[in-house]
Write an enzyme that holds these catalytic residues in place. Structure first.
Site, short mmCIF file in Angstrom:
data_model
loop_
_atom_site.label_atom_id
_atom_site.label_comp_id
_atom_site.label_asym_id
_atom_site.label_seq_id
_atom_site.Cartn_x
_atom_site.Cartn_y
_atom_site.Cartn_z
N GLU A 98 45.38 98.18 70.84
CA GLU A 98 44.55 97.62 69.78
C GLU A 98 43.28 98.45 69.62
OE1 GLU A 98 41.97 93.66 68.52
OE2 GLU A 98 43.36 93.53 70.20
N LYS A 227 52.39 79.72 83.23
CA LYS A 227 52.68 80.55 82.05
C LYS A 227 52.90 79.76 80.77
CE LYS A 227 54.67 84.06 85.09
NZ LYS A 227 55.85 84.84 85.49
N ASP A 302 50.54 89.95 86.31
CA ASP A 302 51.63 89.42 85.49
C ASP A 302 51.09 89.10 84.10
OD1 ASP A 302 53.65 87.93 84.27
OD2 ASP A 302 54.26 86.97 86.14
N HIS A 397 37.03 97.45 62.67
CA HIS A 397 38.48 97.59 62.65
C HIS A 397 38.93 98.62 61.62
CE1 HIS A 397 40.20 94.75 65.53
NE2 HIS A 397 39.09 94.06 65.35
#
Length: 402
Positions: A98, A227, A302, A397
């Protein structure tokens, strides 16, 4: 290359998994990759390039390996952290695709360091696993809850018999009709600990079944909660519960963020707090997941646990002719041993932060990593809220993230 075996692999006469038992790791990877390339008609010239130990990762981290995906790695900092475990200036590794993210984090690090550094403290450290049992009725459910209350020490001994470092801290029962969920909470030291607590809880479950008239439905009953977005992790904590804060002078905000404390406080209030509440969000923050994900990927964590890391609350309020800013992460699941932390590139990133491997005493490296991540997330929050307050987000951006 064995063309006969390759053709069998392409036809499905031999599975991708079976190839690993027939060839060494390198040859098996090459054969699978060639098969996939020929089956799909795709040239796989980039994923074949990697430097980590294929033999090691195929034993511990991946099945049916065909190569590696590269993610650009940037650095932000230095970031001054004033924690109980992390104390100093750190260069923050961020693996991301990104554009503008690393630049934004770097700006936030500059603001924090110019303000004397971020205070960071850990308020909780538990990893959980919650099996679900089925009793005959609510009477049986109540009996199980009472049995657990009276036999914690025996459950603790059974669970800890499976691990050198893990320590069972509590077992919290939750009931829904005749379903009983037992939320086992452990101190897993420098390991993130999911494998550790799963194995330990499985051993404790045997004792539950030996002495109670109940059936085990599943070793994980989603009360852990692992998760997935869940209020229980926000309220009770999972992994490290950690907070970071800093007070920024008005002059620094105007110089580095090109806005005012008052505008930043309003953006945070109406976006992170009111907007999140109106949306029914469990996370009251600007983009905590962005920094968490980039650091998780860089440091061998993770990535699925980013969903829990995003349960963050960001606050900003006027203070001392400046701005008080904080971020609290109730469920930051990180470790410095096991899992992806042993892979070469990820080890180098952990070494940059001085947290690779087991700490002395055990647990100190994982807590140090958690403090650094919390401070980095605070830097990300400051920079984005500042950009929104100054109306610079789209410009950044456009320049960096297209």
């Amino acid at each position: 290359m064995d063309r006969v075996l390759l053709e069998k692999l392409k036809k499905g006469d031999v599975s991708f998994h079976e190839v690993g038992h027939m060839l060494d790791a390198g040859a098996a990877i090459e054969l699978r990759r060639t098969a996939v390339s020929e089956i799909t008609g795709t040239e796989l010239k980039h994923i074949s390039n990697f430097s980590f130990d294929a033999e090691d990762v195929t034993k511990h981290n991946i099945e049916n390996m065909i190569g590696a995906v590269q993610v650009p790695l940037g650095v932000a900092g230095p970031l001054q952290v004033k924690g109980e475990y992390a104390n100093g200036n750190y260069y923050i590794p961020l693996a991301t695709t990104e554009g503008a993210l690393v630049a934004s984090a770097d700006r936030g690090c500059s603001v924090i360091s110019a303000s004397g550094g971020a205070n960071v403290r850990i308020f909780g450290d538990v990893m959980t696993r919650a099996p679900v049992f089925r009793a005959k009725d609510v009477i049986g459910a109540k009996n199980l809850v009472e049995w657990v209350s009276g036999h914690f020490q025996r459950l603790k001994e059974r669970a800890e018999g499976t691990t050198r470092f893990g320590e069972l801290l509590s077992v919290e029962p939750f009931v829904a009709g005749r379903s009983v969920y037992l939320r086992f909470a452990y101190d897993t030291k420098d390991a993130m600990g999911m494998n550790m607590v799963t194995i330990a809880t499985d051993a404790a479950v045997d004792l539950v079944l030996e002495e109670n008239d109940v059936d085990l439905v599943a070793l994980s009953g989603n009360m852990c909660t692992d998760k997935k977005p869940a209020a229980i992790n926000v309220i009770m904590g999972r992994g490290k519960t950690v907070s970071a804060d800093v007070i920024i002078e008005k002059e620094i905000i105007m110089e580095k963020l090109h806005t005012t404390p008052e505008k930043m406080a309003e953006v945070n209030y109406r976006k992170n707090l009111l907007g999140s509440a109106r949306a029914g969000s469990l996370g009251f923050n600007a983009h905590a997941a962005n920094i968490a994900a980039a650091m998780f990927i860089a440091c061998g964590q993770d990535p699925a646990h980013v969903v829990e890391a995003s349960n963050a609350i960001t606050t900003m309020e006027p203070a001392d002719d400046g701005l008080y800013c904080s971020v609290t992460l109730p469920s930051l699941a990180v470790g410095t041993v096991g899992g992806g932390t042993r892979i070469g590139t990820q080890q180098e990133c952990l070494n940059m932060l001085g947290v690779a491997g087991a700490g002395n005493p055990p647990g100190t490296n994982a807590r140090k990593l958690a403090e650094i991540i919390a401070a980095a997330i605070l830097a990300g929050e400051l920079s984005l809220i500042g950009a929104l307050a100054a109306r610079h987000l789209s410009n950044a951006h456009a320049a960096l993230g297209r």
